[in-house]
Scaffold this motif. Structure first.
Motif, PDB file in Angstrom:
ATOM      1  N   GLU A 138       0.841  -1.207   0.000  1.00 55.75           N
ATOM      2  CA  GLU A 138       0.000   0.000   0.000  1.00 55.75           C
ATOM      3  C   GLU A 138       0.872   1.251   0.000  1.00 55.75           C
ATOM      4  O   GLU A 138       0.615   2.219  -0.729  1.00 55.75           O
ATOM      5  CB  GLU A 138      -0.859   0.034   1.276  1.00 55.75           C
ATOM      6  N   ILE A 139       1.886   1.229   0.842  1.00 57.28           N
ATOM      7  CA  ILE A 139       2.774   2.388   0.974  1.00 57.28           C
ATOM      8  C   ILE A 139       3.529   2.608  -0.328  1.00 57.28           C
ATOM      9  O   ILE A 139       3.661   3.743  -0.806  1.00 57.28           O
ATOM     10  CB  ILE A 139       3.733   2.175   2.163  1.00 57.28           C
ATOM     11  N   GLU A 140       4.019   1.522  -0.900  1.00 58.06           N
ATOM     12  CA  GLU A 140       4.765   1.688  -2.149  1.00 58.06           C
ATOM     13  C   GLU A 140       3.862   2.204  -3.268  1.00 58.06           C
ATOM     14  O   GLU A 140       4.294   3.014  -4.088  1.00 58.06           O
ATOM     15  CB  GLU A 140       5.464   0.380  -2.540  1.00 58.06           C
ATOM     16  N   ARG A 141       2.615   1.754  -3.265  1.00 57.92           N
ATOM     17  CA  ARG A 141       1.682   2.286  -4.259  1.00 57.92           C
ATOM     18  C   ARG A 141       1.564   3.798  -4.119  1.00 57.92           C
ATOM     19  O   ARG A 141       1.575   4.522  -5.104  1.00 57.92           O
ATOM     20  CB  ARG A 141       0.298   1.646  -4.081  1.00 57.92           C
ATOM     21  N   GLN A 142       1.433   4.266  -2.895  1.00 53.25           N
ATOM     22  CA  GLN A 142       1.275   5.713  -2.694  1.00 53.25           C
ATOM     23  C   GLN A 142       2.528   6.486  -3.079  1.00 53.25           C
ATOM     24  O   GLN A 142       2.457   7.599  -3.580  1.00 53.25           O
ATOM     25  CB  GLN A 142       0.921   5.991  -1.235  1.00 53.25           C
ATOM     26  N   ARG A 143       3.684   5.881  -2.839  1.00 54.26           N
ATOM     27  CA  ARG A 143       4.938   6.578  -3.170  1.00 54.26           C
ATOM     28  C   ARG A 143       5.213   6.560  -4.671  1.00 54.26           C
ATOM     29  O   ARG A 143       6.098   7.269  -5.159  1.00 54.26           O
ATOM     30  CB  ARG A 143       6.127   5.953  -2.432  1.00 54.26           C
ATOM     31  N   MET A 200      10.881  16.819   2.562  1.00 56.33           N
ATOM     32  CA  MET A 200       9.825  16.033   3.167  1.00 56.33           C
ATOM     33  C   MET A 200       9.244  15.018   2.201  1.00 56.33           C
ATOM     34  O   MET A 200       8.796  13.943   2.628  1.00 56.33           O
ATOM     35  CB  MET A 200       8.714  16.971   3.655  1.00 56.33           C
ATOM     36  N   GLU A 201       9.243  15.337   0.917  1.00 56.93           N
ATOM     37  CA  GLU A 201       8.657  14.407  -0.061  1.00 56.93           C
ATOM     38  C   GLU A 201       9.319  13.031   0.032  1.00 56.93           C
ATOM     39  O   GLU A 201       8.664  12.005  -0.121  1.00 56.93           O
ATOM     40  CB  GLU A 201       8.808  14.975  -1.480  1.00 56.93           C
ATOM     41  N   GLN A 202      10.627  13.020   0.293  1.00 53.25           N
ATOM     42  CA  GLN A 202      11.335  11.735   0.343  1.00 53.25           C
ATOM     43  C   GLN A 202      10.869  10.850   1.502  1.00 53.25           C
ATOM     44  O   GLN A 202      11.095   9.649   1.487  1.00 53.25           O
ATOM     45  CB  GLN A 202      12.844  11.978   0.450  1.00 53.25           C
ATOM     46  N   HIS A 203      10.254  11.450   2.525  1.00 51.73           N
ATOM     47  CA  HIS A 203       9.824  10.653   3.676  1.00 51.73           C
ATOM     48  C   HIS A 203       8.370  10.216   3.597  1.00 51.73           C
ATOM     49  O   HIS A 203       7.934   9.361   4.378  1.00 51.73           O
ATOM     50  CB  HIS A 203       9.997  11.452   4.966  1.00 51.73           C
ATOM     51  N   LEU A 204       7.592  10.822   2.701  1.00 48.87           N
ATOM     52  CA  LEU A 204       6.141  10.595   2.722  1.00 48.87           C
ATOM     53  C   LEU A 204       5.769   9.121   2.714  1.00 48.87           C
ATOM     54  O   LEU A 204       6.289   8.347   1.906  1.00 48.87           O
ATOM     55  CB  LEU A 204       5.485  11.292   1.527  1.00 48.87           C
ATOM     56  N   TYR A 205       4.859   8.769   3.601  1.00 44.27           N
ATOM     57  CA  TYR A 205       4.249   7.427   3.707  1.00 44.27           C
ATOM     58  C   TYR A 205       5.169   6.368   4.320  1.00 44.27           C
ATOM     59  O   TYR A 205       4.674   5.430   4.965  1.00 44.27           O
ATOM     60  CB  TYR A 205       3.728   6.926   2.349  1.00 44.27           C
ATOM     61  N   ALA A 224      -8.491   8.765   7.665  1.00 47.29           N
ATOM     62  CA  ALA A 224      -8.237   8.997   9.084  1.00 47.29           C
ATOM     63  C   ALA A 224      -9.266   8.261   9.943  1.00 47.29           C
ATOM     64  O   ALA A 224      -8.937   7.703  10.987  1.00 47.29           O
ATOM     65  CB  ALA A 224      -8.263  10.492   9.393  1.00 47.29           C
ATOM     66  N   ALA A 225     -10.513   8.265   9.502  1.00 50.45           N
ATOM     67  CA  ALA A 225     -11.547   7.579  10.272  1.00 50.45           C
ATOM     68  C   ALA A 225     -11.224   6.096  10.397  1.00 50.45           C
ATOM     69  O   ALA A 225     -11.519   5.467  11.414  1.00 50.45           O
ATOM     70  CB  ALA A 225     -12.915   7.779   9.609  1.00 50.45           C
ATOM     71  N   ARG A 226     -10.590   5.552   9.376  1.00 53.62           N
ATOM     72  CA  ARG A 226     -10.231   4.130   9.391  1.00 53.62           C
ATOM     73  C   ARG A 226      -8.815   3.887   9.896  1.00 53.62           C
ATOM     74  O   ARG A 226      -8.392   2.732   9.961  1.00 53.62           O
ATOM     75  CB  ARG A 226     -10.365   3.551   7.973  1.00 53.62           C
ATOM     76  N   VAL A 227      -8.071   4.939  10.219  1.00 54.75           N
ATOM     77  CA  VAL A 227      -6.656   4.817  10.615  1.00 54.75           C
ATOM     78  C   VAL A 227      -5.974   3.841   9.657  1.00 54.75           C
ATOM     79  O   VAL A 227      -5.400   2.823  10.047  1.00 54.75           O
ATOM     80  CB  VAL A 227      -6.501   4.370  12.072  1.00 54.75           C
ATOM     81  N   SER A 228      -6.029   4.225   8.389  1.00 55.94           N
ATOM     82  CA  SER A 228      -5.668   3.298   7.316  1.00 55.94           C
ATOM     83  C   SER A 228      -4.194   3.396   6.930  1.00 55.94           C
ATOM     84  O   SER A 228      -3.573   4.452   7.083  1.00 55.94           O
ATOM     85  CB  SER A 228      -6.561   3.635   6.113  1.00 55.94           C
ATOM     86  N   TYR A 229      -3.642   2.309   6.442  1.00 59.39           N
ATOM     87  CA  TYR A 229      -2.263   2.318   5.956  1.00 59.39           C
ATOM     88  C   TYR A 229      -2.178   2.892   4.539  1.00 59.39           C
ATOM     89  O   TYR A 229      -1.145   3.384   4.129  1.00 59.39           O
ATOM     90  CB  TYR A 229      -1.677   0.898   5.963  1.00 59.39           C
ATOM     91  N   GLY A 230      -3.238   2.764   3.775  1.00 56.00           N
ATOM     92  CA  GLY A 230      -3.209   3.252   2.412  1.00 56.00           C
ATOM     93  C   GLY A 230      -4.081   4.476   2.270  1.00 56.00           C
ATOM     94  O   GLY A 230      -4.203   5.286   3.188  1.00 56.00           O
TER      95      GLY A 230
END
Lengths: 302, 302, 302, 302
Positions: C10-15, C29-34, D60-66
């Motif tokens: 999930e995190i990699e998808r967002q990045r 800060m962009e380099q740290h996001l997620y 945020a409501a779901r405290v989600s990872y994605g």
């Protein structure tokens, strides 16, 4: 004179009727309740109510079942420790409610302190009084040459007279026109919420303001400071006297650890240690900019 | 029994010493001061101090020089008007300070109300007591089948007994081990700030909590509600009784315009008007989802 | 490892999906996001979103129509001036949103910072994971002999082993029983909102936490301090690194004027001036109590 | 025209430079960034920055990872549920920063919303522009006969002309004198912090204002309401359009459950049920005062 005889009578009625309570009582504060302490030309501060005293601070810090007092000496020591180490929550356990009459431009600075409760006189609903702040001649000051947001020496002679004349004349004319616009005599009368916009910022307003002791100290630290505008400082100074009578231990700690204290930056601490080791530290070898170095010297009293 | 004889004696000492004050006094609240009102099995709420009464609300709303009271009837009318029209600042002019003993899992919900002042008993500094919340059998309830974040009927028979046994046994074992770890008898003793992490969330903590009446009403509206978890609702209910004695006009307005009130969405208002015009409105032609329609019907009492 | 492969994906998808924006961007800060920055044994901090950069601070201070930048040097100078003179509002113009996983006893300290926004994982609604903080052996420390609310040296040998064994065993047993109570296998299953009370304070929770830069600095000043409990300090230290990459000028000013700074009381300032004038000042003639004098000496590096 | 060509050029420069970001982007809001939306005669609102979108609320409501999005439909349903049930914290996870130019009397109402961050143009430091709010003729209204804190119909003919003439003349004269007092041409020049007190409350000021979405909705609910003074309502209406483009699901929920909703008191709910049961309920047998009854009838659309 800021109060009418009717208002004065109301205040005396309230001061005439002590009642029994089981709550903690601050003898130093009871003497001030309701009375108007004059500030500036038409303003005042009045204490309407308060909660807590010095012992209430230590009682909360100890989450105590009783008064929280072990001994008076012990209490003062704990209060000083809490203040020195930036514990804020025990000071929040005292609360004060004030009635303040103040010029609008002062109110605009004051309201920036957000952690407080306010009820202001409504100029949508009611008609404002013909009262404007006109500084005394020694406070009609020039723009500061060194501080862009401050004032310098008092203006002199003709220039000062001209300023005072403008302030008085414009205030009165604006108020005359305010009255003329809302008048319902031979006309409909403009809505108050619109008419008030013709009044300049030295018109007096009033409000009830309630705040806890921690946030009041924060207010006083910023507003009783030499960098604050004189007019709000006059209110802060009046409040300092009241607080000193209300919670004398806490106030003394506030004086020692906030009002009279100095914060040294990491660079300043470093320079100080070098000076105490005998080194001749100058701005050049200090790592500080000129302005910061001057601030450092003023802490050292040089 | 939540209090030791020493604590009880402290409380009686405080209740025995009325002093004169010029502040407004709420007779209804004076009778409650300091006394512990039991909640759950080991908890309580105690009123430590208060500021203001019903008249203080209208006094602030009027920014008055005197008591703010014109007539009792007039005061109640104004308070009801202010409540109905969401004026919040006059209610902020009353303040209350409580001493509360409560399980940690309740404290964790409670603290989410941020506009309040708190001093909690420090488990870094002090040793917690051997006191844990164990529900009475009628509150040992199943997970709700319809509400993901609620409870259903009470568990029965063996299952309930098993739950109670687990809660008691784990609490006691965890506390035994807490004591064993911090003991300095024949060993160094673990730091309290670490040992406390072995205690489960039904352990009791205590704090001083101070809040203004507006924010207290907000707390009560959410926590005295049927959707709140039973254990925090028990505290909210106890507070409701105290507030009713403190500011009876404001409390009645709160009951009528908040606790007992219902908010209708734009769609609900529309449906309602159609119904009053004689139309047969159903979920299908209402524009509402099923869940919202059920909420609408429950307001209508159908 | 705090994250599951699904969460990591999930995190990699967002990045992986940069999008164009007209807003100011902080490259640091962009380099740290997620990404999850690990803290303690199962915890982490993740930056979910941010608003503003160094230039946004000066832009607001100047109430500017454009970027607010005159020159980079000028900007840093203004930021340092604002920090040194306790101007708080320009720093409030930057905002950060974090996802944090942390033990409950740390969460209980953290939440005391009220000027922030929080959404916590709901243990009424959901089931908590089997994850508990167990300190590494070097952090299993004795109660401090000099500081009632701190820890001293690490425990040794058998005592340390005993503590670790207790913490692990009690955590696992409590969690086994938590699972047993909520299970709907052959029984109704206890409500989650009740079962959670069996879990000790080292269980991990998680939340979204959003705060402005001024209040974040206040948090860091108190929690990255040597007096803060080690476990929350670990989070504060991780945040310091992130903030240093986000707003480098503001962070450096924070280090110099807050983290590395020292506040001298009125008495300390007085003693210091006497020392610089060559006087031999001792605790006896300083007007300070012993404890305060030691604090003074430590500022002076003696 | 509220902007100078230089200011307009600054804005265009900012709009010309999209940069990549990993943060969530609201396409609807990007189109508004930096542009000045005119309000009243010289005012504007400009969006300077924002954080979050509709999905950030459910995340945020779901405290989600994605991203927190399950499906778009699902997201809107959750947002509506959260709004209907007064869940405030997920909406606090979105933030907006505005640059607003507004008359001082509007600023004085606006600032009463305390949970926000503000940097105002300093009239201690800088010189205010010669810009004053002068209402258009249709907003020069009489004092309301039924509502003590509102306005009625527009004034007519000569009276309206007289009012407009006063407002313009007094504004200009006060500003002329403001300039004359601070001038350093042949005189020292009065301090700006003093001279500003000669300016009436229709002078324009400007500030940066940053607020989370929950508190912005609270602001809009009170200030986009028919009872709010027209001049602040003009700003609230402009903001409503912006928010509708930024977080369309949340805004629609806000319209349905706040702006267009109605709260019924316990008495009103009771009367409503009686009416639906066919009873002829009148004010006399309703238990409501006349004013409250009128409010009830207006909800029912009668």
């Amino acid at each position: 004179m800021p109060l009418t005889p009717e208002q004065q009578a109301e205040i005396e009625r309230q001061r005439a009727e002590p009642q029994p309570t089981l709550r903690v009582v601050s003898a130093g504060m009871e003497q001030h309740l309701y009375s108007a302490h004059p500030v500036l030309d038409h303003g005042f501060v009045r204490v309407i109510d308060y909660m807590g005293d010095d012992a209430a601070i230590t009682q909360a810090a100890r989450v105590s079942y009783g008064k929280g007092t072990r001994s008076v000496q012990n209490d003062e020591g704990l209060i000083r420790y809490l203040m020195r180490h930036w514990h804020s929550t025990p000071f929040e356990m005292c609360e004060i409610k004030l009635h303040v009459k103040l010029p609008v431009f002062v109110a605009r600075q004051w309201i920036r302190h957000r952690t407080a409760n306010v009820n202001e006189y409504s100029a949508r609903y009611s008609i404002l009084d013909r009262e404007f702040y006109i500084p005394t001649p020694d406070h009609v000051a020039a723009q500061s040459a060194v501080n862009n947001q401050g004032r310098g020496e008092a203006l002199e002679g003709e220039e000062a007279a001209r300023v005072l004349d403008i302030l008085k004349t414009d205030s009165m004319r604006c108020y005359d026109n305010y009255e003329a616009m809302i008048s319902q005599d031979g006309q409909q009368g403009l809505a108050r919420e619109l008419a008030r916009m013709n009044l300049p910022a030295n018109v007096y307003t009033q409000w009830y303001w309630k705040v806890d002791l921690h946030n009041l100290f924060h207010f006083l630290r910023l507003r009783a400071d030499a960098h604050a505008q004189y007019e709000i400082r006059a209110y802060a100074d009046a409040l300092c006297s009241l607080v000193a009578d209300w919670v004398p231990f806490a106030y003394r700690a506030f004086e020692d650890y906030r009002l009279g204290a100095a914060t040294l930056s990491a660079q300043m601490v470093d320079c100080l240690r070098r000076m105490l080791d005998g080194e001749a530290v100058t701005q050049e070898n200090s790592g500080m900019a000129a302005r910061e170095w001057r601030e450092f010297e003023s802490v050292l009293g040089r």
